[in-house]
Design an enzyme around this catalytic site. Sequence first.
Site, mmCIF file in Angstrom:
data_model
loop_
_atom_site.group_PDB
_atom_site.id
_atom_site.type_symbol
_atom_site.label_atom_id
_atom_site.label_comp_id
_atom_site.label_asym_id
_atom_site.label_seq_id
_atom_site.Cartn_x
_atom_site.Cartn_y
_atom_site.Cartn_z
ATOM 1 N N ASP A 103 0.841 -1.187 0.000
ATOM 2 C CA ASP A 103 0.000 0.000 0.000
ATOM 3 C C ASP A 103 0.881 1.243 0.000
ATOM 4 O O ASP A 103 1.975 1.238 -0.569
ATOM 5 C CB ASP A 103 -0.943 -0.037 1.210
ATOM 6 C CG ASP A 103 -2.293 0.593 0.924
ATOM 7 O OD1 ASP A 103 -2.332 1.795 0.603
ATOM 8 O OD2 ASP A 103 -3.308 -0.120 1.021
ATOM 9 N N HIS A 141 -3.883 6.020 3.409
ATOM 10 C CA HIS A 141 -4.542 4.809 2.929
ATOM 11 C C HIS A 141 -3.869 3.556 3.476
ATOM 12 O O HIS A 141 -4.525 2.640 3.996
ATOM 13 C CB HIS A 141 -4.520 4.819 1.402
ATOM 14 C CG HIS A 141 -5.355 3.768 0.749
ATOM 15 N ND1 HIS A 141 -4.890 2.489 0.520
ATOM 16 C CD2 HIS A 141 -6.620 3.812 0.238
ATOM 17 C CE1 HIS A 141 -5.840 1.785 -0.097
ATOM 18 N NE2 HIS A 141 -6.891 2.565 -0.282
ATOM 19 N N SER A 151 -11.180 -1.002 -0.575
ATOM 20 C CA SER A 151 -9.862 -0.975 0.088
ATOM 21 C C SER A 151 -9.985 -1.264 1.566
ATOM 22 O O SER A 151 -9.073 -1.831 2.187
ATOM 23 C CB SER A 151 -9.221 0.409 -0.077
ATOM 24 O OG SER A 151 -8.624 0.561 -1.331
#
Length: 991
Positions: A176, A273, A600
Amino acid sequence: MRALGLASTGLLVTGLTAAMPTAQAAEEPTGPTTYDSGRYVVLLREAPAASYAGDDSRYPATRPTEGGAFRADSQASTQYRRHLEREQDRLAREVGTEVLSSFTVASNGFVAELSADEALDLATDRRVLLVAKDVKREMDTWETPDSLGLTGRRGAWKESGNRKKAGAGTVVGILDSGYWPESPSFAGKQLTSAPQTKWDITMSGDGSTRMEKADGGVFNGACETGEGMPDPICNTKVVGARYYSEAFEEDIATTDTEKAETEFLSARDGDGHGTHTASTAAGALVKDVSVEGRDFGKLSGMAPGAALAIYKVCWEDTDPDSGGCYTSASLDAIDDAVADGVDSINYSISGATDTVVDAVEVAFEGAAEAGVFIAASAGNSGPDASTVAHNSPWLTTVASTTHVNFENTLVLGDGQKFAGASIAGTKIPRTPLVDAKDVALESADPAEAELCAADTLDPALAEGLIVVCKRGVYARVDKSAEVARAGGVASVLVNPSENSLDADFHVIPTIHVDEVAGEAVYAYLESAGDDAAARFALGNRTDKTTPLPQVSGFSSRGPAVANESDILKPDIAAPGSSVLAAVAPPTNSDRDYDLYSGTSMAAPHIAGLAAFMQGLHPDWTPQEIQSAMMTTAKPTRDSEGAKSTDALAQGAGIVNPKKFLDPGWFISSSAQEWRGFLTGQGLDTGVPALAPTELNLPSIAQGQVAGSASFTRTLQSSMTGTWNVRVDMPGFTAEAPATLVAGRVGDIEELPVTFTRTDAPLGEFAFGKIVLSGPTKLRIPVALRPVSVKAPLSAEGTGTEGSTDVAITPAQDGELEVVAKGLAKAMTLDSAVEGGQQVLSECIEVPEGVDHARFDLDAVDDTADLDLFVYAAESCDPSTIYALAGQSATGSADERVDLTDPAPGAYYYEIDGYAAGEAGSPIEFVMDTFLVTPEGEGDLTVSPNPVVTTANEETTFEVSWTGLEAGTRYLGLLEYAGALAPTVLEVDTTE
């Protein structure tokens, strides 16, 4: 090695019946360039270390034995990986380039800067599996353990030990945007050379880490330093932190963009994220979490006892339309993650929807062979059909669901009430309500103002009002920020079409309503005019409770187009809407925790739960874990609260930790099946092709069912007992065994099932399930799409006039109209190509109205080896770039490419003389090109037409022709109403 240039044939085809002269060799290419120059990923056919079975007598096998773990540092692996690196270097040198980065564990390949000719040469080399541009992909952007049944006295955590130890002895790899090391979710003891915790976690002075694992293996990682992380700061929670910035740094060095101010050239997260996904999967237990004055209490990941290994592959620059997650970075990270020894990988990054012949998907196949569980996000392009990504059978594709209702109520001035997503804790009294476009600055575009874009609202008009903003284009929280800037006291966010409802932390009270409520709001504004008003009430004050969980509106749906809808994707669902987890404060309004939505957020729930299972059952394979999750999952709910049957949205349903630790049976696919599947998808793996429907998956799907369809699933028991078998498939009858019996743990039983259509609507998917009830209860989801007729893909005939019979099996009684198209005369080229050279046609114009194009290559010497590639070009300009439209590159002499409903435009075909046969070089061939239109030659006739049909019984009709030219070949189509594919009719008049 083949010549880099393409020899022009000197051919120009502009009509349906143009003749093709003999090809003439040329010194320089005059045709278009297949690829442009740039950075490429090149994957080779030779197996990577994780998959290598010992086929070369010089090197022993390196893939793990059944029940064993892959060892990247073993002598055999080291030796074999060096061999792969040598072969990669040799191949790169042959085309005049060099290896920039090498992969040898999960995939066998390298990254290189290639010219157009070099890329084409590698793409047509038999040693090469695929050549792909190093593309950038996007990330698929309250306490979910409660909603999943993990907490409480009877929760899965308590029954298996306790929350803090869930997943202990395992490592979750996160590919990520990095992580924020100071977050309490990543707290742990400092690492030294002395063992820490039960799992003997240590770190040496160079930042390398070591951890003993629950499965008896060892994790050997690295804690890399870099910008914002000058010292190795791993601990007993985060045992590895690597980053892959090469492609990103090259990108910003060669473009007008720069590294974002909040980005770090290290494993530190500049976005938030990666921090969110990592803490969702395996974040530590954190108490007294509070955000924006709201208390959330305890918070943790799915496997708080597991360790994390961070692999940063996603990057942010100053251009909102660039940056991203680079293919080469992902391949490097997958290689390292497998070699390091992770147990589970989370990949919350987008992927291809129309193919599994993709570098990252192939690398994940190698990782799965090495025993690593992979969870991947389904994508955020819902609710449209066939938008699901990551359609490979070796990974678990995750859809998103709601899990908690953060709701407040919008009360309009006329009394209408609408519950919407909102985390605001402040009531708003009756206040004037306006459409954003009605309080726009004079200089603003009304369409932009309606979206509440930055600097579009007029403070003189908006001050003190509730402003209605339309969702889209701009971030949701940026819209409320614009209302606040203009003096508005609250905002209403309206979905213009079906989508998710998201509770975000807005700067002013905001309620997010769906498209139905939105229509009512806009209708009220128009009717009430200047008297429009509204108020915000806390909680859901309507008479309808919002059902939980529902599949999120944004979650991508099947059917999967990558494999003709014969594999059910997504596989499973998990919470993904309004998920609270750790973030990077600089890019999240200085918050340590925030609510994010996306698939996600769903995928790391599954990756973390896999680690939880691996800590308790270290001998379970990734596919057994997938099977246990899917067969024990629960249905989600539809908008009315009923159990959803939509397997194309939810897969098997929402994951159910209270049941998945004791499934009773496993349904597992194997590496041999995966390779056969890849062969069937166009990659020559050396294993015979296997149809997607023959994969042993814990789900059943088929995109075209004419009358009936049969499947067999092989099950292995995890306990003893007897299970009753029940099939529930609306619109179909089913034949299946009445029971399955396991006399011993490990027993293997087959479950054959035949479905026969009764009244399921044609052309639409029907959903059902196979239920096993006994010591445990299991559900196998089923998705079938019936069609009107099961017809052969091809039929043949001979002679200038004649006929042939075509046998079909219709799905229903009645009459079936058959539409005949063609016949199209072959455009024939008799020519030759030297071994090791390529022959490229000149431009072939495909006009409007072509239903089918076939490119048929026949070598005169059947011991030779030719390959065929077909390209769709931007135009007939010789300098144009063109893309691969189809290819056939087997080890045989003859090749064929079919294009159904080809887009009008320019096409080229390329014939490659891969190897001469017994007749030597040059290799003579006959190339026939067909362009089938509704009207053709030969008075093609079907009799009788319509065909009288009896459901599920084979019947025949006759197709005839007359007046054809002798000495050539023709092609036509037979189409059937309600079918998804026609029969291709071949007529040969050369005999």
